[in-house]
Design an enzyme around this catalytic site. Structure first.
Site, mmCIF file in Angstrom:
data_model
loop_
_atom_site.group_PDB
_atom_site.id
_atom_site.type_symbol
_atom_site.label_atom_id
_atom_site.label_comp_id
_atom_site.label_asym_id
_atom_site.label_seq_id
_atom_site.Cartn_x
_atom_site.Cartn_y
_atom_site.Cartn_z
ATOM 1 N N PHE A 1 6.831 2.325 -4.247
ATOM 2 C CA PHE A 1 8.222 2.584 -3.870
ATOM 3 C C PHE A 1 8.702 3.998 -4.198
ATOM 4 O O PHE A 1 9.759 4.416 -3.727
ATOM 5 C CB PHE A 1 9.184 1.551 -4.501
ATOM 6 N N HIS B 1 11.515 -8.991 0.268
ATOM 7 C CA HIS B 1 11.161 -7.571 0.170
ATOM 8 C C HIS B 1 12.387 -6.725 0.494
ATOM 9 O O HIS B 1 13.212 -7.106 1.335
ATOM 10 C CB HIS B 1 10.021 -7.266 1.153
ATOM 11 N N ASP C 1 0.849 -1.186 0.000
ATOM 12 C CA ASP C 1 0.000 0.000 0.000
ATOM 13 C C ASP C 1 0.886 1.236 0.000
ATOM 14 O O ASP C 1 2.098 1.149 0.201
ATOM 15 C CB ASP C 1 -1.011 -0.018 1.158
ATOM 16 N N TYR D 1 2.968 4.751 0.717
ATOM 17 C CA TYR D 1 3.610 5.360 1.875
ATOM 18 C C TYR D 1 2.576 6.193 2.629
ATOM 19 O O TYR D 1 1.736 6.867 2.016
ATOM 20 C CB TYR D 1 4.753 6.269 1.433
#
Length: 224
Positions: free
Chosen positions: A77, A186, A64, A66
């Site tokens: 990202f 991740h 989801d 930031y």
């Protein structure tokens, strides 16, 4: 919320008329009216606006947006140019440097990637300020799954980069043999040392694109 107007509309237009989306729309509208929510409403569908379906060569799947002020602008990202680079993106840049020799830039604005055919898709497209995963399970996952299924159907090579378990859970929808699936831990500081560092996704992506007669990605984000 803005609307999708490019070639994604032919694939996703029916989603806007389904009962789940009506419920999602009402929820998101109320959230924006009564809470601080990110990204700005006009940026919710930026991943689709910046990377038309016909131009997608690579898909990076995030979770989801930031959730701190001024960061999110609709691409997983990525942050706006004047915002500090978040820890996960710091690690992405480290791997990019080790993989392809790219210098680490002074910003985290990844629009250049999107404009080259990298769909930077969060599975949930909105979030309440300072509350990670606060819009999870409200319907966005059904919408973005529809986008992933549309990508899977494309009769051309596409690279899917799946970092972390939530992204890798989407692999079951990806059964087209033309595509390449790259999986790793991740890039979060909590997991980057568990298989993200050293995974070399950027060189693998470019090699696959070139083998299939496609222009490789220029991964270098320039200094602002």
């Amino acid at each position: 919320m803005g609307m999708i107007e490019n070639d994604w509309l032919a694939e996703l237009g029916t989603e806007f008329h389904k009962p789940y989306y009506k419920t999602l729309y009402e929820f998101v509208k109320t959230e924006y009216d009564t809470r601080q929510v990110f990204p700005p409403a006009e940026d919710i569908f930026n991943a689709f606006h910046l990377t038309p379906l016909s131009e997608v060569k690579v898909v990076i799947i995030g979770q989801d947006p930031y959730h701190n002020v001024g960061q999110a602008h609709g691409l997983c990202f990525s942050v706006k140019p004047d915002v500090n680079i978040p820890p996960s993106l710091v690690n992405i840049y480290k791997e990019l440097h080790d993989d392809l020799g790219c210098y680490v830039p002074n910003n985290g604005y990844l629009v250049k990637w999107a404009q080259q055919g990298i769909l930077m898709l969060n599975t949930v497209l909105t979030v309440r300020a300072h509350q990670a995963n606060s819009h999870r399970g409200k319907g966005w996952e059904e919408f973005t799954d529809a986008a992933i299924r549309a990508l899977n159907k494309q009769d051309r090579p596409i690279v899917f980069i799946l970092w972390g378990r939530p992204a890798q859970a989407k692999e079951k929808m990806l059964d087209n043999p033309k595509h390449l699936i790259l999986k790793a831990a991740h890039p979060s500081p909590y997991s980057a040392n568990s298989g993200f560092f050293g995974s070399r996704p950027f060189s693998q992506t470019n090699r696959f694109l070139e083998e299939n007669g496609l222009e490789p990605i220029d991964w270098q984000i320039e200094n602002a």
